[in-house]
Design a protein around this motif. Structure first.
Motif: not given
Length: 337
Positions: A323-332
């Motif tokens: 979830x954390x990595x997915x959130x950072x991907x979405x943010x970028x």
């Protein structure tokens, strides 16, 4: 515990020899020599052919196998009808053009000898990214993996043959070490753990690729999670073992820098954008790197290991990390649109 010959002879040539030895045992003339190995060899041949002929169920009676024909690692003629070629890999990957060359050689041989189309196998007992394996498959090869091999050998592990036992035990140890990341303290992770983690991760979210980067500082395992564009420049997330890095590419093979723009200016502009937006979204764990580089691929911001993977004395929480990595991907992706 006793010495294991494959812990000593670790090169691909040693594995080539075992594969050839097992294929040769599939011939009917070796049935009396060792019935269990003969049956294992026949099952091995059948499984290899079934990788490309799904409904194959012919009895295996005649097998001739050898090494290094036209630079092909292992070959086997089966029932005077099928040719199997095997590109055998432990920890290396394919070289450019080699698979196509071997396949072409085998196809010509099969036409000249009235055989069926060749069975092209990429046998991999080490680790390789799914992206890389997909490229292999696109060239007409099927993957016979370490897990495939272990599942085969497990059926016949009661054989008393030391060569067989040594190979089987080494493969199972490699597979076990590949999965220890799930229960190991994060501070104790090594290269095997990162490979196992990346294999897990690529099944959860799309990954561009992962591999080992060899550099003067000792090298590291890395995974590129995406390849999106911020204007003309690729902007992406890369896991460099402990650090989650926001990066930008100014590689001249991928982009052309304007005459009035330097690499450093591109890097600084993306850094400022990410930091500004991170503050707006309350993403306080994104920070400036310890130092800025000025090469083709530059880190512009980072997230420290404990803030995306876990603290030293913790074990992996898979769901939280994904979830954390997915959130950072979405943010970028949102901020570079």
């Amino acid at each position: 515990m006793r010495p294991n010959i494959f812990d000593i002879a670790t090169k691909e040539l040693s594995q080539d020899a075992f594969i050839t030895w097992l294929l040769q045992f599939a011939d009917d003339k070796y049935q009396s020599a060792n019935p269990l190995l003969n049956k294992c060899g026949k099952t091995f041949v059948t499984q290899l052919i079934q990788k490309q002929i799904l409904d194959f169920n012919e009895p295996i009676s005649k097998v001739e196998a050898g090494r290094q024909w036209e630079n092909i690692d292992v070959w086997a003629e089966v029932n005077d009808k099928y040719l199997i070629i095997i590109e055998d890999k432990t920890y290396t990957g394919q070289r450019e053009g080699q698979l196509a060359k071997y396949k072409s050689t085998a196809e010509k041989w099969c036409i000249n000898n009235n055989y069926e189309k060749p069975i092209c196998i990429y046998l991999k007992t080490g680790n390789e990214s799914q992206n890389s394996l997909s490229q292999v498959q696109q060239q007409g090869y099927s993957i016979f993996s370490r897990v495939d091999f272990i599942n085969l050998l497990t059926q016949f592990k009661d054989t008393s043959n030391n060569i067989f036992t040594d190979f089987y035990e080494r493969l199972t140890r490699i597979e076990k070490s590949n999965n220890e990341f799930e229960n190991k303290l994060i501070k104790d992770w090594n290269g095997n753990d990162w490979q196992g983690f990346f294999q897990f991760l690529e099944k959860q979210i799309p990954i561009i690729n992962w591999n080992y980067v060899n550099n003067p500082n000792g090298g590291f395992w890395n995974a590129v999670l995406n390849w999106d564009y911020w204007g003309d420049y690729p902007a992406y997330l890369q896991l460099e073992e402990g650090k989650l890095c926001f990066k930008v590419s100014t590689d001249p093979e991928e982009v052309e820098l304007p005459e009035d723009m330097t690499r450093g200016e591109v890097r600084n502009q993306l850094h400022d954008l990410i930091i500004t937006k991170a503050n707006e979204f309350g993403l306080n764990n994104i920070r400036r790197p310890d130092r800025f580089g000025s090469g083709n691929y530059m880190t512009v911001t980072v997230v420290d290991r404990e803030n995306w993977l876990g603290a030293d004395n913790e074990t992996l929480d898979k769901e939280t990390v994904v979830k954390t990595l997915t959130d950072y991907l979405t943010f970028l992706r949102d901020i570079i649109k």
